[in-house]
Each structure stands twice: as C-alpha cells, then as structure tokens.
Motif scaffolding. Sequence first.
Motif, mmCIF file in Angstrom:
data_model
loop_
_atom_site.group_PDB
_atom_site.id
_atom_site.type_symbol
_atom_site.label_atom_id
_atom_site.label_comp_id
_atom_site.label_asym_id
_atom_site.label_seq_id
_atom_site.Cartn_x
_atom_site.Cartn_y
_atom_site.Cartn_z
ATOM 1 N N TYR A 1 49.850 59.425 -45.883
ATOM 2 C CA TYR A 1 48.960 58.425 -46.457
ATOM 3 C C TYR A 1 49.215 58.127 -47.935
ATOM 4 C CZ TYR A 1 46.711 62.809 -47.695
ATOM 5 O OH TYR A 1 46.466 64.074 -48.147
ATOM 6 N N VAL A 2 50.174 58.786 -48.573
ATOM 7 C CA VAL A 2 50.409 58.550 -50.001
ATOM 8 C C VAL A 2 51.028 57.180 -50.225
ATOM 9 C CG1 VAL A 2 50.601 60.986 -50.627
ATOM 10 C CG2 VAL A 2 52.655 59.704 -50.010
ATOM 11 N N GLU A 3 50.819 56.667 -51.433
ATOM 12 C CA GLU A 3 51.332 55.357 -51.804
ATOM 13 C C GLU A 3 52.069 55.454 -53.129
ATOM 14 O OE1 GLU A 3 47.941 52.829 -52.048
ATOM 15 O OE2 GLU A 3 47.573 52.875 -49.894
ATOM 16 N N ARG A 4 52.816 54.405 -53.447
ATOM 17 C CA ARG A 4 53.471 54.345 -54.750
ATOM 18 C C ARG A 4 52.433 54.490 -55.849
ATOM 19 N NH1 ARG A 4 56.698 49.106 -55.727
ATOM 20 N NH2 ARG A 4 56.066 49.506 -57.828
ATOM 21 N N GLY A 5 52.750 55.280 -56.864
ATOM 22 C CA GLY A 5 51.822 55.470 -57.977
ATOM 23 C C GLY A 5 50.952 56.711 -57.845
ATOM 24 N N ASP A 6 50.876 57.304 -56.659
ATOM 25 C CA ASP A 6 50.107 58.536 -56.464
ATOM 26 C C ASP A 6 50.804 59.703 -57.155
ATOM 27 O OD1 ASP A 6 48.287 57.153 -54.936
ATOM 28 O OD2 ASP A 6 48.910 58.021 -53.027
ATOM 29 N N VAL A 7 50.038 60.713 -57.501
ATOM 30 C CA VAL A 7 50.590 61.927 -58.113
ATOM 31 C C VAL A 7 50.613 63.030 -57.060
ATOM 32 C CG1 VAL A 7 50.251 63.669 -59.904
ATOM 33 C CG2 VAL A 7 49.742 61.286 -60.392
ATOM 34 N N VAL A 8 51.771 63.697 -56.937
ATOM 35 C CA VAL A 8 51.947 64.806 -56.002
ATOM 36 C C VAL A 8 52.503 65.992 -56.770
ATOM 37 C CG1 VAL A 8 52.263 63.369 -53.953
ATOM 38 C CG2 VAL A 8 54.241 63.962 -55.340
ATOM 39 N N ALA A 9 52.420 67.190 -56.178
ATOM 40 C CA ALA A 9 52.865 68.395 -56.872
ATOM 41 C C ALA A 9 53.892 69.161 -56.049
ATOM 42 C CB ALA A 9 51.666 69.295 -57.163
ATOM 43 N N CYS A 10 54.763 69.864 -56.755
ATOM 44 C CA CYS A 10 55.751 70.736 -56.118
ATOM 45 C C CYS A 10 55.030 71.918 -55.484
ATOM 46 C CB CYS A 10 56.744 71.222 -57.169
ATOM 47 S SG CYS A 10 57.889 72.476 -56.566
ATOM 48 N N THR A 11 55.444 72.293 -54.275
ATOM 49 C CA THR A 11 54.791 73.405 -53.584
ATOM 50 C C THR A 11 55.166 74.755 -54.201
ATOM 51 O OG1 THR A 11 56.567 73.408 -51.951
ATOM 52 C CG2 THR A 11 54.582 72.193 -51.394
ATOM 53 N N ASN A 12 56.289 74.828 -54.926
ATOM 54 C CA ASN A 12 56.711 76.096 -55.530
ATOM 55 C C ASN A 12 56.148 76.315 -56.926
ATOM 56 O OD1 ASN A 12 58.225 76.805 -53.311
ATOM 57 N ND2 ASN A 12 60.138 76.037 -54.152
ATOM 58 N N CYS A 13 56.410 75.380 -57.849
ATOM 59 C CA CYS A 13 56.061 75.611 -59.255
ATOM 60 C C CYS A 13 54.853 74.811 -59.733
ATOM 61 C CB CYS A 13 57.267 75.326 -60.149
ATOM 62 S SG CYS A 13 57.715 73.584 -60.271
ATOM 63 N N GLY A 14 54.396 73.840 -58.944
ATOM 64 C CA GLY A 14 53.213 73.072 -59.318
ATOM 65 C C GLY A 14 53.486 71.895 -60.242
ATOM 66 N N ALA A 15 54.755 71.614 -60.537
ATOM 67 C CA ALA A 15 55.085 70.466 -61.388
ATOM 68 C C ALA A 15 54.573 69.197 -60.720
ATOM 69 C CB ALA A 15 56.592 70.379 -61.600
#
Length: 66
Positions: free
Chosen positions: A31-45
């Motif tokens: 369901y994510v769209e362009r412009g959404d913020v997501v995080a790395c599953t390992n380091c949280g970046a």
Amino acid sequence: MGVGKRNKRYEKEHREGRCELCDGDVELEFYVERGDVVACTNCGAEYVIKALQPVRLKLVEEEPEE
C-alpha cells in the motif's frame, strides 16, 4: 470484480530496496506510495520512496543538533 483482483495482485507482489548504510532490506508494503517514508529492517535508517517500479529510495538525512 476488478478491485478484489487488484488487491490480491498487490498483496502477492513483494517489493524491497537496499539500505545504503548496512546493505539490508528495506521492505515496501503493497500500500505504500511515492513520497512515503520507510525504514531499513536492520539498522532503522529512514528512506523516502522516490519511485516504486523500479524501487528507488533516498536516504533521509538527519539534521545536525546544535
């Protein structure tokens, strides 16, 4: 009819990007769209989604504290 079929297609589609910092997976939900913020599953970046097909991510740069 078309809506249910479309949702099933997107649920099965697995999209992910790569983290620039740790080379880990950055998983994108259907369901994510362009412009959404997501995080790395390992380091949280955190990354902003620039494009979905192909997946392009831009690292969110943290502002330095004063």
